[in-house]
Design a protein around this motif. Structure first.
Motif, PDB file in Angstrom:
ATOM      1  N   VAL A   1      -3.041   4.669   2.230  1.00  0.00           N
ATOM      2  CA  VAL A   1      -2.930   4.822   3.729  1.00  0.00           C
ATOM      3  C   VAL A   1      -3.464   6.293   4.081  1.00  0.00           C
ATOM      4  O   VAL A   1      -4.704   6.199   5.115  1.00  0.00           O
ATOM      5  N   ARG A   2      -3.376   7.567   3.397  1.00  0.00           N
ATOM      6  CA  ARG A   2      -3.777   8.447   3.795  1.00  0.00           C
ATOM      7  C   ARG A   2      -5.543   8.561   3.285  1.00  0.00           C
ATOM      8  O   ARG A   2      -6.178   8.944   3.950  1.00  0.00           O
ATOM      9  N   HIS A   3      -5.718   7.989   2.308  1.00  0.00           N
ATOM     10  CA  HIS A   3      -7.151   7.752   1.761  1.00  0.00           C
ATOM     11  C   HIS A   3      -7.923   7.025   2.858  1.00  0.00           C
ATOM     12  O   HIS A   3      -9.218   7.514   3.125  1.00  0.00           O
ATOM     13  N   THR A   4      -7.301   5.922   3.164  1.00  0.00           N
ATOM     14  CA  THR A   4      -8.110   5.148   4.339  1.00  0.00           C
ATOM     15  C   THR A   4      -8.175   5.777   5.632  1.00  0.00           C
ATOM     16  O   THR A   4      -9.493   5.739   6.333  1.00  0.00           O
ATOM     17  N   GLU A   5      -7.269   6.411   6.089  1.00  0.00           N
ATOM     18  CA  GLU A   5      -7.245   7.410   7.297  1.00  0.00           C
ATOM     19  C   GLU A   5      -8.496   8.234   7.107  1.00  0.00           C
ATOM     20  O   GLU A   5      -9.199   8.538   8.042  1.00  0.00           O
ATOM     21  N   GLN A   6      -8.437   9.048   6.158  1.00  0.00           N
ATOM     22  CA  GLN A   6      -9.309   9.950   5.777  1.00  0.00           C
ATOM     23  C   GLN A   6     -10.796   9.603   5.718  1.00  0.00           C
ATOM     24  O   GLN A   6     -11.696  10.129   6.527  1.00  0.00           O
ATOM     25  N   ALA A   7     -10.961   8.409   5.167  1.00  0.00           N
ATOM     26  CA  ALA A   7     -12.331   7.732   5.000  1.00  0.00           C
ATOM     27  C   ALA A   7     -12.762   7.257   6.419  1.00  0.00           C
ATOM     28  O   ALA A   7     -13.935   7.460   6.640  1.00  0.00           O
ATOM     29  N   THR A   8     -11.744   6.624   6.994  1.00  0.00           N
ATOM     30  CA  THR A   8     -12.097   6.189   8.705  1.00  0.00           C
ATOM     31  C   THR A   8     -12.807   7.577   9.367  1.00  0.00           C
ATOM     32  O   THR A   8     -13.779   7.404  10.038  1.00  0.00           O
ATOM     33  N   LYS A   9     -11.848   8.521   9.226  1.00  0.00           N
ATOM     34  CA  LYS A   9     -12.414   9.866  10.143  1.00  0.00           C
ATOM     35  C   LYS A   9     -13.577  10.317   9.673  1.00  0.00           C
ATOM     36  O   LYS A   9     -14.446  10.786  10.435  1.00  0.00           O
ATOM     37  N   ASP A  10     -13.784  10.441   8.233  1.00  0.00           N
ATOM     38  CA  ASP A  10     -15.097  10.830   7.861  1.00  0.00           C
ATOM     39  C   ASP A  10     -16.278  10.061   8.317  1.00  0.00           C
ATOM     40  O   ASP A  10     -17.373  10.597   8.706  1.00  0.00           O
TER      41      ASP A  10
ATOM     42  N   ARG B   1       0.823  -1.220  -0.073  1.00  0.00           N
ATOM     43  CA  ARG B   1      -0.035   0.026   0.073  1.00  0.00           C
ATOM     44  C   ARG B   1       0.841   1.307  -0.009  1.00  0.00           C
ATOM     45  O   ARG B   1       1.908   1.236   0.837  1.00  0.00           O
ATOM     46  N   SER B   2       0.605   2.227  -0.740  1.00  0.00           N
ATOM     47  CA  SER B   2       1.320   3.519  -0.938  1.00  0.00           C
ATOM     48  C   SER B   2       0.911   4.244  -0.060  1.00  0.00           C
ATOM     49  O   SER B   2      -0.143   4.117   0.732  1.00  0.00           O
TER      50      SER B   2
END
Length: 62
Positions: free
Chosen positions: A34-43, A29-30
């Motif tokens: 990881v940033r996309h996953t973290e942002q989706a979790t926060k949202d 995973r790039s």
């Protein structure tokens, strides 16, 4: 037929292979992924919090 020890050994090998595969594929995973996953979790957490606050009958300020 296979005895219990053989079945347990085969099962252990398959489990180890599955864990190894998961570890190897997860490392690919790039940083953007990881940033996309973290942002989706926060949202998601923010949306759940808003829903909980809107549906809480005991909230103050009404």
């Amino acid at each position: 037929m296979l005895d219990t020890g053989t079945v347990a050994a085969i099962g252990g090998f398959l489990l180890a292979a599955a864990i190894l595969y998961a570890v190897i594929t997860n490392r690919r995973r790039s940083r953007a992924d990881v940033r996309h996953t973290e942002q989706a979790t926060k949202d998601l957490y923010d949306r759940i919090d808003r829903h909980d606050k809107a549906s809480d009958p005991n909230r103050t300020g009404r």
